[in-house]
Write a protein that holds these residues in place. Structure first.
Motif, PDB file in Angstrom:
ATOM      1  N   UNK A  91       0.886  -1.283  -0.014  1.00 38.42           N
ATOM      2  CA  UNK A  91      -0.038   0.086   0.027  1.00 38.42           C
ATOM      3  C   UNK A  91       0.840   1.252  -0.031  1.00 38.42           C
ATOM      4  N   UNK A  92       1.996   1.060  -0.414  1.00 33.26           N
ATOM      5  CA  UNK A  92       3.108   2.264  -0.611  1.00 33.26           C
ATOM      6  C   UNK A  92       2.607   3.473  -1.133  1.00 33.26           C
ATOM      7  N   UNK A  93       1.801   3.191  -2.571  1.00 30.30           N
ATOM      8  CA  UNK A  93       1.518   4.410  -3.096  1.00 30.30           C
ATOM      9  C   UNK A  93       0.390   5.057  -2.416  1.00 30.30           C
ATOM     10  N   UNK A  94      -0.755   4.503  -1.801  1.00 25.91           N
ATOM     11  CA  UNK A  94      -1.851   5.056  -0.802  1.00 25.91           C
ATOM     12  C   UNK A  94      -1.231   5.713   0.361  1.00 25.91           C
ATOM     13  N   UNK A  95      -0.078   5.049   0.882  1.00 28.79           N
ATOM     14  CA  UNK A  95       0.448   5.711   2.153  1.00 28.79           C
ATOM     15  C   UNK A  95       1.341   6.791   1.781  1.00 28.79           C
ATOM     16  N   UNK A  96       1.857   7.212   0.665  1.00 27.27           N
ATOM     17  CA  UNK A  96       2.396   8.256  -0.099  1.00 27.27           C
ATOM     18  C   UNK A  96       1.364   9.470  -0.106  1.00 27.27           C
TER      19      UNK A  96
END
Length: 549
Positions: free
Chosen positions: A473-478
Motif C-alpha cells: 500500500x506504499x502508493x496510498x500511504x505516500x
C-alpha cells in the motif's frame, strides 16, 4: 521482545518482518524454509537473503542491472529536483515580483500556497492512475504539464495569468512528490532502499534550496520570468529522457512466500540438490527458472519497453483506490509519517516564504542575489545529510538485523530519528532566536541549513519505514503522507501576517515546539509498531478493503 519492540501475541509472522541475514541461529518459524531456494545478494551482500524475493523474469524490475535502476532513479530524481525548485525559486525576488505584478508580497506568497494546495489535491487523481495503469504514463503526463506550465508562466502578462500557470503547474508537480518513492520500492531490495531514498531526497531538497540560490542571480540579472524560462528548458531536456529511458517499474509478482510454496510443490529434484547452499544468480540468457523449472518470461525489447500502456496492474476498482489513502492515513505508521515529515517540510517551506521579508529589511538589507545566496546553507547541509543518512540507515538496519538473529523489523529504520531531532531543534529554535536578537547574518543562515539537514536525515527513516511496513500500500500511504500539502497551504497562506503580528521569535518557537512533539511520537511507534502491524493484518475488514482484489 528485542530492544523494547513488543512482539505480537497472535501472529507468528507479522507483515513487514522479514528474514534478511543468512544466519544459522534464526527463529523456529523460518527454519522450515529451504535455504537453497532463497535468492541472495551478490559480492559483499552475498550473505543477505533478498527481500522482496524477485521472480525469475528478466522484466521484473528487481532483476534489472543496478546501473539501469540507478539511471532511472537519476532521471526521475533530476526531474524531482527541478520540480522542487519550481515552487520556492521566486522567493528571493518576492518584493520585486510583487511590485511588477502590482500586488502585495502577502498576495504573492498566497500564490505559492495555491500551488501547494493543487499538489495535495492532484495526488488523489494521479495515485489511482499510477496504481491501475502504472507509473510511466503518469511521469510522462507530469513532465509535459511542467514544460507547458513553465512556458505559460514565462509569457504571462498579469497576476491572473501568472496565478493560473502556477496552479496548472501544481497539478504536474504532484506525481514527483509520491511516485519516486514508489519507483524505489519497485526496483530495490530492502537493504538498498534507504540509500536510494536519500538520493531522491538529495535531488529534491537540493532542488528546493539550489533553485532559490540560482534564481536570485537570474532575477537580478535577467528578470524573474527567466527563472520560468530556464525551468522550461530543463523540462524540455528531461522530457525525452523520461520517455526513452524510464520504463514501467510496476510489476505483478507473487510474494516470496507464495513462490517458495510453489517451488516446494514442484519437483526440482536434482537441480535443487546441485544448487543447495549456493546463491541463485539470474542469467539473462536462461529461459527456465532455477528454483522451479518453470519456463521464464521472455525479455522485452527496448522498443517494447517504451510502450505507455502495458496492462492493468490491479483488478481493484478506481473508486476503492481513491478512498484507500483516506483509510490508511489513520494507520499509526502513516499518521506518524504525516506528522513528522509534514510538519518538518512545512516549516522549511515557511523559510522560503519569509526569508525575503526578513533579509531584505534592516538590519540585514540583503539584495535579491544575496537573499538567494542564503540557500547555499541548506543546499550544502542537505547534501551532506543525504550522503550520510541513506547509507547510515541501511547500515543500522543490517546491523540490527544481524543482532536479531537475521530477522529484520521495519522499526529498525527509526533510530536515526534521534540525529534529525537534535539537528532540527537547533535549526528551528535557533533561527527564531538569531533573527530576533539580530545576530550576525551567519547565525540564521546556518540555522536555516540545519533545519533542512534535519529533514534530510529523517526522510530516510520516514519513507523507509512506511515502505517496509506497508509495501503493498506504499502508493496510498505516500498520498496520505503528502496530504501535508493541505497543512502547508494553510500555513503559507497566512504566515507573513502571523510573522508581522507576533514576531519571528514567537513564530519559530511555536514551530520548534511542534517539531519536538511529533519527533517524540517515534518512541511509542518503536515500542508498539510491530503489534500495530499485527493488528492491522488480523483485521478482516481492513484486509478486504485495503488489499488487492
Amino acid at each position: 521482545m528485542v530492544w523494547g519492540i513488543l512482539e505480537d501475541k497472535h501472529m507468528d509472522h507479522v507483515p513487514g518482518t522479514v528474514l534478511l541475514a543468512d544466519t544459522a541461529d534464526v527463529p523456529t518459524e523460518y527454519r522450515a524454509v529451504p535455504r537453497e531456494l532463497l535468492k541472495r545478494g551478490r559480492g559483499r551482500n552475498a550473505h543477505i537473503i533478498l527481500a522482496p524475493q524477485p521472480s525469475d523474469s528478466p522484466n521484473d524490475p528487481l532483476n534489472w542491472p543496478t546501473w539501469r535502476k540507478d539511471a532511472i532513479l537519476t532521471i526521475v530524481g533530476l526531474s524531482a529536483a527541478v520540480v522542487g525548485a519550481y515552487g520556492p525559486m521566486l522567493s528571493p525576488g518576492f518584493v520585486e515580483i510583487a511590485a511588477d505584478l502590482d500586488i502585495t508580497v502577502n498576495t504573492l506568497s498566497q500564490a505559492t500556497a495555491w500551488v501547494i494546495l493543487l499538489i495535495g489535491l492532484s495526488l488523489f487523481i494521479f495515485n489511482p492512475i499510477a496504481k491501475k495503469l502504472g507509473r510511466r504514463p503518469v511521469y510522462a503526463i507530469s513532465s509535459v504539464i511542467m514544460l507547458t506550465g513553465s512556458v505559460w508562466g514565462a509569457v504571462s502578462q498579469n497576476y491572473g495569468s501568472f496565478l493560473a500557470s502556477r496552479i496548472y503547474s501544481g497539478v504536474g508537480m504532484a506525481p514527483y512528490e509520491v511516485l519516486v518513492q514508489c519507483t524505489i520500492a519497485d526496483m530495490y531490495f530492502v537493504h538498498e532502499r534507504a540509500t536510494r531514498i536519500a538520493i531522491w531526497n538529495m535531488f529534491l531538497l537540493c532542488g528546493i534550496s539550489g533553485g532559490a540560490l540560482i534564481a536570485g542571480y537570474i532575477i537580478e540579472d535577467q528578470g524573474w520570468k527567466w527563472t520560468l524560462i530556464w525551468c522550461g528548458i530543463l523540462f524540455g531536456i528531461l522530457l525525452p529522457l523520461v520517455i526513452f529511458f524510464v520504463p514501467e517499474t510496476a510489476y505483478r509478482r507473487q510474494s516470496w512466500e507464495e513462490r517458495l510454496m510453489a517451488a516446494r510443490a514442484n519437483d526440482s529434484g536434482e537441480e535443487s540438490q546441485e544448487k543447495k547452499g549456493a546463491a541463485v544468480e539470474y542469467n539473462e540468457e536462461q529461459t527456465v527458472a532455477p528454483e522451479t523449472g518453470i519456463q521464464a518470461e521472455k525479455k522485452d525489447s527496448f522498443f517494447r519497453s517504451l510502450r505507455f500502456y502495458s496492462g492493468v496492474y490491479t483488478e481493484t476498482p478506481l473508486w476503492k483506490i481513491f478512498l484507500r489513502p483516506m483509510v490508511i492515513f489513520w494507520y499509526p505508521a502513516v499518521l506518524w509519517a504525516f506528522l513528522l515529515y509534514g510538519a518538518t517540510l512545512t516549516w522549511i517551506v515557511v523559510f522560503s516564504v519569509v526569508n525575503a521579508v526578513i533579509f531584505t529589511a534592516p538590519p540585514y538589507n540583503f539584495s535579491i542575489s544575496q537573499t538567494g545566496l542564503i540557500s547555499l546553507s541548506p543546499f550544502l547541509l542537505s547534501l551532506i545529510g543525504e550522503l550520510i543518512s541513506g547509507p547510515m540507515n541501511d547500515w543500522v538496519c543490517l546491523w540490527l538485523a544481524k543482532k536479531n538473529r537475521g530477522v529484520y523489523e521495519p522499526e529498525f529504520r527509526l533510530p536515526p530519528i534521534i540525529i534529525s531531532f537534535l539537528i532540527g531543534v537547533a535549526g528551528f529554535f535557533g533561527f527564531g532566536a538569531t533573527v530576533h536578537y539580530q545576530t550576525h547574518w551567519s547565525g540564521p543562515v546556518i540555522c536555516f541549513g540545519l533545519a533542512n539537514m534535519s529533514l534530510a536525515f529523517s526522510n530516510a527513516s520516514v519513507f523507509g519505514y512506511v515502505i517496509d511496513a506497508h509495501k503493498e500500500l506504499s502508493e496510498e500511504a505516500f498520498v496520505a503522507i503528502n496530504a501535508r500539502n493541505l497543512l502547508t497551504f494553510g500555513l503559507t497562506y497566512f504566515v507573513n501576517d502571523w510573522l508581522a503580528r507576533d514576531g519571528v521569535l514567537a513564530v519559530f518557537n511555536v514551530l520548534g515546539t511542534v517539531f519536538v512533539i511529533v519527533n517524540v511520537l517515534t518512541i511509542p511507534l518503536w515500542v508498539y509498531g510491530k503489534r500495530i502491524r499485527g493488528y492491522i493484518a488480523r483485521n478482516e475488514a481492513l484486509r478486504r478493503f485495503m488489499h488487492e482484489d
